[in-house]
Design a protein around this motif. Sequence first.
Motif, PDB file in Angstrom:
ATOM      1  N   GLY A   1     -22.206  18.008  50.966  1.00  0.00           N
ATOM      2  CA  GLY A   1     -22.211  17.402  49.953  1.00  0.00           C
ATOM      3  C   GLY A   1     -21.155  15.691  50.593  1.00  0.00           C
ATOM      4  O   GLY A   1     -20.895  14.803  49.169  1.00  0.00           O
ATOM      5  N   PHE A   2     -21.723  15.376  51.113  1.00  0.00           N
ATOM      6  CA  PHE A   2     -21.436  13.714  52.583  1.00  0.00           C
ATOM      7  C   PHE A   2     -22.156  13.056  51.623  1.00  0.00           C
ATOM      8  O   PHE A   2     -22.700  11.965  52.536  1.00  0.00           O
ATOM      9  CB  PHE A   2     -21.473  14.736  53.726  1.00  0.00           C
ATOM     10  N   TYR A   3     -21.893  12.665  50.274  1.00  0.00           N
ATOM     11  CA  TYR A   3     -22.877  11.038  49.454  1.00  0.00           C
ATOM     12  C   TYR A   3     -22.222  11.424  48.663  1.00  0.00           C
ATOM     13  O   TYR A   3     -21.276  12.060  48.040  1.00  0.00           O
ATOM     14  CB  TYR A   3     -24.631  12.183  49.540  1.00  0.00           C
ATOM     15  N   THR A   4     -23.146  10.054  47.883  1.00  0.00           N
ATOM     16  CA  THR A   4     -21.499   9.568  46.856  1.00  0.00           C
ATOM     17  C   THR A   4     -23.109  10.364  45.424  1.00  0.00           C
ATOM     18  O   THR A   4     -23.867  10.195  45.671  1.00  0.00           O
ATOM     19  CB  THR A   4     -22.632   8.563  46.600  1.00  0.00           C
ATOM     20  N   LYS A   5     -22.411  10.733  44.877  1.00  0.00           N
ATOM     21  CA  LYS A   5     -23.071  10.761  43.041  1.00  0.00           C
ATOM     22  C   LYS A   5     -24.098   9.844  42.708  1.00  0.00           C
ATOM     23  O   LYS A   5     -22.654   9.380  42.210  1.00  0.00           O
ATOM     24  CB  LYS A   5     -22.381  12.327  42.639  1.00  0.00           C
ATOM     25  N   TYR A   6     -24.718   9.886  42.219  1.00  0.00           N
ATOM     26  CA  TYR A   6     -25.392   8.378  41.512  1.00  0.00           C
ATOM     27  C   TYR A   6     -25.620   6.882  42.090  1.00  0.00           C
ATOM     28  O   TYR A   6     -25.075   5.867  42.474  1.00  0.00           O
ATOM     29  CB  TYR A   6     -24.840   8.110  40.685  1.00  0.00           C
ATOM     30  N   GLY A   7     -25.353   7.298  43.970  1.00  0.00           N
ATOM     31  CA  GLY A   7     -24.921   6.509  44.666  1.00  0.00           C
ATOM     32  C   GLY A   7     -25.800   6.649  45.508  1.00  0.00           C
ATOM     33  O   GLY A   7     -27.356   6.722  44.873  1.00  0.00           O
ATOM     34  N   ASP A   8     -26.116   6.641  46.760  1.00  0.00           N
ATOM     35  CA  ASP A   8     -27.112   7.193  48.294  1.00  0.00           C
ATOM     36  C   ASP A   8     -27.738   8.432  47.750  1.00  0.00           C
ATOM     37  O   ASP A   8     -29.333   9.365  47.317  1.00  0.00           O
ATOM     38  CB  ASP A   8     -26.205   7.009  49.170  1.00  0.00           C
ATOM     39  N   GLY A   9     -27.332   9.298  46.781  1.00  0.00           N
ATOM     40  CA  GLY A   9     -27.367  11.050  46.218  1.00  0.00           C
ATOM     41  C   GLY A   9     -28.804  10.163  45.101  1.00  0.00           C
ATOM     42  O   GLY A   9     -29.245  11.508  44.697  1.00  0.00           O
ATOM     43  N   GLY A  10     -29.156   9.416  44.635  1.00  0.00           N
ATOM     44  CA  GLY A  10     -29.571   9.080  43.554  1.00  0.00           C
ATOM     45  C   GLY A  10     -30.675   7.958  43.924  1.00  0.00           C
ATOM     46  O   GLY A  10     -31.343   7.339  44.372  1.00  0.00           O
ATOM     47  N   VAL A  11     -32.057   8.826  44.018  1.00  0.00           N
ATOM     48  CA  VAL A  11     -33.588   8.588  44.022  1.00  0.00           C
ATOM     49  C   VAL A  11     -34.306   9.638  43.787  1.00  0.00           C
ATOM     50  O   VAL A  11     -34.044  10.461  42.516  1.00  0.00           O
ATOM     51  CB  VAL A  11     -33.283  10.023  46.095  1.00  0.00           C
ATOM     52  N   ASP A  12     -35.202   8.850  44.471  1.00  0.00           N
ATOM     53  CA  ASP A  12     -36.631   9.854  43.463  1.00  0.00           C
ATOM     54  C   ASP A  12     -37.188  11.128  44.249  1.00  0.00           C
ATOM     55  O   ASP A  12     -37.791  11.739  43.863  1.00  0.00           O
ATOM     56  CB  ASP A  12     -38.182   9.197  42.964  1.00  0.00           C
ATOM     57  N   LEU A  13     -36.905  10.899  45.631  1.00  0.00           N
ATOM     58  CA  LEU A  13     -37.416  11.938  46.757  1.00  0.00           C
ATOM     59  C   LEU A  13     -36.735  12.111  48.259  1.00  0.00           C
ATOM     60  O   LEU A  13     -36.459  11.103  48.341  1.00  0.00           O
ATOM     61  CB  LEU A  13     -38.848  12.293  46.708  1.00  0.00           C
ATOM     62  N   SER A  14     -36.435  13.168  48.237  1.00  0.00           N
ATOM     63  CA  SER A  14     -36.047  13.044  49.645  1.00  0.00           C
ATOM     64  C   SER A  14     -36.901  13.999  50.803  1.00  0.00           C
ATOM     65  O   SER A  14     -36.842  15.153  50.815  1.00  0.00           O
ATOM     66  CB  SER A  14     -34.894  14.072  49.017  1.00  0.00           C
ATOM     67  N   PRO A  15     -37.712  13.501  51.453  1.00  0.00           N
ATOM     68  CA  PRO A  15     -38.326  13.576  52.456  1.00  0.00           C
ATOM     69  C   PRO A  15     -37.309  14.056  53.827  1.00  0.00           C
ATOM     70  O   PRO A  15     -37.785  15.610  54.253  1.00  0.00           O
ATOM     71  CB  PRO A  15     -38.651  12.562  53.020  1.00  0.00           C
ATOM     72  N   ILE A  16     -36.434  14.338  54.349  1.00  0.00           N
ATOM     73  CA  ILE A  16     -35.669  14.768  55.172  1.00  0.00           C
ATOM     74  C   ILE A  16     -34.666  15.834  55.230  1.00  0.00           C
ATOM     75  O   ILE A  16     -33.471  16.588  55.615  1.00  0.00           O
ATOM     76  CB  ILE A  16     -35.375  13.159  55.893  1.00  0.00           C
ATOM     77  N   ALA A  17     -34.299  16.162  53.304  1.00  0.00           N
ATOM     78  CA  ALA A  17     -33.862  17.293  52.920  1.00  0.00           C
ATOM     79  C   ALA A  17     -33.656  18.135  53.398  1.00  0.00           C
ATOM     80  O   ALA A  17     -33.101  19.117  53.353  1.00  0.00           O
ATOM     81  CB  ALA A  17     -33.412  16.213  51.369  1.00  0.00           C
ATOM     82  N   ASP A  18     -34.425  18.731  54.013  1.00  0.00           N
ATOM     83  CA  ASP A  18     -34.503  20.061  54.859  1.00  0.00           C
ATOM     84  C   ASP A  18     -33.937  20.232  56.307  1.00  0.00           C
ATOM     85  O   ASP A  18     -35.018  21.371  56.758  1.00  0.00           O
ATOM     86  CB  ASP A  18     -35.510  20.647  54.308  1.00  0.00           C
ATOM     87  N   LEU A  19     -34.030  18.889  56.234  1.00  0.00           N
ATOM     88  CA  LEU A  19     -33.454  18.725  57.906  1.00  0.00           C
ATOM     89  C   LEU A  19     -32.680  18.233  58.610  1.00  0.00           C
ATOM     90  O   LEU A  19     -31.400  18.209  58.040  1.00  0.00           O
ATOM     91  CB  LEU A  19     -34.876  17.910  58.482  1.00  0.00           C
TER      92      LEU A  19
END
Length: 263
Positions: free
Chosen positions: A148-166
Amino acid sequence: MQIENVVDYIVNWLKDYATKSGMNGFVVGVSGGIDSAVTSTLCAKTGLKVLCVEMPIHQASSHVTRAQEHMTQLKKRFSNVSTTKADLTPVFEEFKTEVILEGKQATVDMALANTRARLRMTTLYYYAGLYKMLVAGTGNKVEDFGVGFYTKYGDGGVDLSPIADLVKSEVYQLGKYLDVPESIMIAAPSDGLFGDARSDEDQIGASYPELEWAMAMDEKGKTIADFSGRELEVFKIYKRFNTANKHKMVPIPICKIPNNFTQ
């Protein structure tokens, strides 16, 4: 990993999602790191419009240099890519004049670091709304679903995550295949949220290869009783971050009102 197939699959997934959503393309925050470099390149390969946004806030010069090198290279390779810079340092400094900066310094520093990420998210969504684009996330599997090394509603605030399964090592494999600049390939991963060159490993206490191992062990149901030495230390680090940041990885809690209360 079948790198070419994975790349083609992600590119087609991105293009299909944007097309079905009626959107023109993608906005990507470019930091000078491997994740944003790979994500922006994948988006560029869709042929749809891509806007890469550099958003320095007291940024380390090495981060700025790598981000600019990548964006310059990407524009040369893809005619559908454009770039812009939003220097958020004055915004960040003005924000600090309007809030209370009291308490333990480490706590204040972390709150401000997360504020940087949220200012960047706001900027990306400004451009996304302006140009009818989707904000493409740059988080990998270890960051998003491991520690969980990201900011909630920061870099975690996105529309889609293309590399999140890698996992990170797989992202590097894609980076090599996609001709990401060597300066980015060899740079130590860093979130760039503290205005210096501290790495992710400095903050977490374990490297990404170690975290990938710990994540795999956790998925197999292993416990701290199964390890000793450095393996035990790394597994404890992983479990501590995974537990503390679980709130980022699950849906927002909703207070469900009993039916008989609403009748």
